[in-house]
Write an enzyme that holds these catalytic residues in place. Sequence first.
Site: not given
Ligand SMILES: *Cc1c(COP(=O)(O)O)cnc(C)c1O
Length: 417
Positions: A54, A56, A200, A226, A229, A235
């Site tokens: 933990y 925090e 994003d 993220t 991807k 993840r």
């Molecule tokens: C995949 C995605 C997210 C969110 O990702 P999670 O890990 O599934 O919550 C946020 N913004 C965009 C543009 C995405 O393609």
Amino acid sequence: MENKKNLIKQDPEVTKIINKEAKRQSEELEFIASENYVSPAIMEAMGSVLTNKYSEGYPGSRYYGGNAVVDEIENLAIERAKKLFSAEHVNVQPLSGSPANAAVYFAFLKPGDKVMGLKLDHGGHLSHGHPVNFSGMLYNFVQYELDSKTGRVDMEKVREVALRERPKMIVAGYSAYSREIDWAGFKKIADEIGAVTFADIAHTAGLIAAGLLENPVPIFDVISTTTHKTLRGPRGAIVMCKEKFAKQVDRAVFPGMQGGPHDHITAAKAVAFGEALQPEFKVYAEQVIKNATAMAEEFLQRGYRVVSGGTDNHLLVVDMTSKGITGKECEIVLEKIGISVSRSTIPNDPNPPMNPSGVRFGTPAATTRGMKESEIKQVVSWIDDAINDRNEDFKLESLKEEVKNLCSKFPVPGIKL
Ligand SMILES: *Cc1c(COP(=O)(O)O)cnc(C)c1O
């Protein structure tokens, strides 16, 4: 299968399910644009003792004892991410993309504030103001759109909406958009009205890290991505920002949104950033784009309409109604031959979101298996055959065999059957 001797002994029921998924992943093709396969090294970091801790707080100021070692791993992840994206400040604690975006809004906005994002059925993400999502409930989202002829962001219209609505924040970066984004253009418009710029880059982060798409990090105020991807890590997510916003961003992530960070995932993020800093990763990312380009060309040649006419990145959206089938029907047919894809809306879709007109294809996963243009073109020909012969079960059966056969030549990293 993987070496899980304790799990096999203790819980054969769970083991069986995991093994079934390993078999599915290795015998079927993945063309879902948001998916990828992590390296065995990343898998091992995720399965490490760091999950027991933990911690925090942040390195050097934790709310629990015994964090000297965890501080080392978090600092390493931060340093690598800074280098990878030329970022001034990085927070590596966000648990996933949506929580990262929640933290960004929380850092810069109050409930009810106006935010401008891309219309959802034009390729935006749930967390960019969808009415069923926290973002749409807490903030007042106004929307810009894609040009219906070109399928691209129309910067003139973005400016028009921005000057009319005067949002406090402008969001760019999408889930189903295949073209370069004019970050500097967005920044210029935001500066006219004093809006915060939020990028994003969840989908394209790996391609940006490899230097193949323009990097918004030096241009925008705050950036989320993220890590699972195109970046091909565990993840999770990170938030980057200018140094002057560091405190408010960190406070929004913890204690604003989250409790303890997942330290085993932080370690895996550090490994992923380390991989992305290697020259091989650039070669991989280049091939991802080459494969997506080949895929778009092959669909076009076979008479399909590709939104925006092609792609600059790892994904493409194909309008399946050009072949008399909806996106959902196509998703179901392709699942029968062992190809996973995700249905997608197209700009100004005449069909409803649950049964939209398009399918989104992405090449990051197939490229990780080592597939190149010739395999991708072969796959498109099978997809086309499956769509044309969708009512002939024996034809679909034989296509499924072809897919399985191709998969056997391109093993998924880390899966041994
Ligand atoms: C995949 C995605 C997210 C969110 O990702 P999670 O890990 O599934 O919550 C946020 N913004 C965009 C543009 C995405 O393609």
